[in-house]
Design an enzyme around this catalytic site. Sequence first.
Site, PDB file in Angstrom:
ATOM      1  CE1 TYR A  27      -3.426   2.811   0.626  1.00  0.00           C
ATOM      2  CE2 TYR A  27      -1.912   3.496   2.362  1.00  0.00           C
ATOM      3  CZ  TYR A  27      -2.993   3.753   1.541  1.00  0.00           C
ATOM      4  OH  TYR A  27      -3.634   4.969   1.621  1.00  0.00           O
ATOM      5  CB  ALA A  82      -4.132   7.981   4.349  1.00  0.00           C
ATOM      6  CD  GLN A 130      -5.250  15.246   2.557  1.00  0.00           C
ATOM      7  OE1 GLN A 130      -5.270  14.532   3.551  1.00  0.00           O
ATOM      8  NE2 GLN A 130      -6.051  15.041   1.525  1.00  0.00           N
ATOM      9  CB  THR A 158      -5.897  16.329  -1.830  1.00  0.00           C
ATOM     10  OG1 THR A 158      -4.877  16.355  -0.835  1.00  0.00           O
ATOM     11  CG2 THR A 158      -5.487  15.378  -2.934  1.00  0.00           C
ATOM     12  NE  ARG A 167      -3.708   4.857  -4.993  1.00  0.00           N
ATOM     13  CZ  ARG A 167      -3.926   5.719  -4.010  1.00  0.00           C
ATOM     14  NH1 ARG A 167      -3.903   5.306  -2.742  1.00  0.00           N
ATOM     15  NH2 ARG A 167      -4.150   6.997  -4.277  1.00  0.00           N
ATOM     16  CB  SER A 276       1.774  16.836  -5.760  1.00  0.00           C
ATOM     17  OG  SER A 276       1.560  15.499  -5.329  1.00  0.00           O
ATOM     18  CG  HIS A 278      -1.974  11.489  -4.626  1.00  0.00           C
ATOM     19  ND1 HIS A 278      -2.894  12.425  -4.208  1.00  0.00           N
ATOM     20  CD2 HIS A 278      -2.004  10.527  -3.673  1.00  0.00           C
ATOM     21  CE1 HIS A 278      -3.453  12.035  -3.074  1.00  0.00           C
ATOM     22  NE2 HIS A 278      -2.916  10.890  -2.732  1.00  0.00           N
ATOM     23  NE  ARG A 281      -0.395   6.305  -2.557  1.00  0.00           N
ATOM     24  CZ  ARG A 281      -0.209   5.095  -2.046  1.00  0.00           C
ATOM     25  NH1 ARG A 281       0.860   4.398  -2.390  1.00  0.00           N
ATOM     26  NH2 ARG A 281      -1.079   4.571  -1.213  1.00  0.00           N
ATOM     27  CG  ASP A 309       4.140  16.052  -3.191  1.00  0.00           C
ATOM     28  OD1 ASP A 309       3.888  15.569  -4.308  1.00  0.00           O
ATOM     29  OD2 ASP A 309       3.242  16.334  -2.374  1.00  0.00           O
ATOM     30  N   GLY A 311       8.501  11.633  -5.522  1.00  0.00           N
ATOM     31  CA  GLY A 311       9.733  11.007  -5.994  1.00  0.00           C
ATOM     32  C   GLY A 311      10.998  11.416  -5.285  1.00  0.00           C
TER      33      GLY A 311
END
Length: 381
Positions: A27, A82, A130, A158, A167, A276, A278, A281, A309, A311
């Site tokens: 995850y 999260a 967030q 977000t 995913r 970003s 994410h 994801r 952000d 990587g």
Amino acid sequence: MRLSHCHNFHDFRTLARKRLPGPIFNYIDGGADDEVTLRRNSEAFNQCDLVPRVLTGVKDIDLRVEVMGQTLELPIYCSPTALQRLFHHQGERAVAASAAKFGTMFGVSSLGTVSMEEIAKQYDTPQIYQFYFHKDRGLNRAMMERAKASKIEVMMLTVDSITGGNRERDLRTGFSIPFKLNLSGLWQFATKPMWGINYLTHEKFSLPQLDEHVDMGGGASSIGDYFTNMLDPSMNWDDVAEMVKFWDGQFCLKGIMSVEDALKAVDIGCTGIVISNHGGRQLDGSRSSFDHLAEIVEAVGDKIDVMFDSGVQRGTHVLKALSLGAKAVGVGRLYLYALAAAGQGGVERALQLMKAEIERDMRLMGCSSVAELSKHNLRFR
């Protein structure tokens, strides 16, 4: 492998993999679809070279930055992520305490496992909250009011997650909240008994930012259902402009990946944006954050605080982003692997190593302060 043997991002990742059941490690580790964007996020830095200066008389290194009305002692901050108490029973408490120790920002997620009130009360660190945009406008307002009451400094909406990314690692293991594991997933939990003992002997898992609004315990809902059923895919700029006005403070949008959207953020009164994707994801095949940073900074860098952000694994990655005009750089997996590996001690070691890397690299670049970094010390291949 021990914590003392961890010297970089990859070492923490290896130790986290040893400690976590496979579905939980995957995850954290995984991305969307073929994970092309996930890989590209880090690879993008390799197409850019630093050009050091010598004999500049570097003595003391000043890593302080001003961003979103906050003074940070480091140019990196802990991005909101999260479910942290799934990775280690200390969860957000470990990360917030570590951020406070190093004088940087910490983000609490809507899907966090410790309440924003507790974090704000216990840890002296600038705090980001967030959150996601819900179909229930009353819920959106209630969450902002709760953040105001907690004296949260920065609101972060977000905007790239109006539906969950695909995913496939999670689909293969059956990972979800509540757990709905398949046989393969259950076996991987059985082979990591210490994780299970810690999970069962500490406080019950919960999502305190959402407990009043989402039933995560009775099987009636899950994280996937939350994204599918509660978030509003029809969210538009007018909706966000209302929220910015209501908050009346530091408000940033996380997930900006185009110049047009960055300009709109300025127009509606946002004080910051986070470039970003994410962490790869959400939309696989989208551009890497670093590849798009210069273009966005050039368009809006003098009008709004541009953060970055996705990587980031090395101090040199941070320097490259700062050189292109990012005001601060968010890390996520970097501290999550460290958290999973060793709790607060792991997060502190990860931040200490990153701080030492950035300081050393600044000396080698011939720069005494972050303000001295610029695109002139970079060349793209």
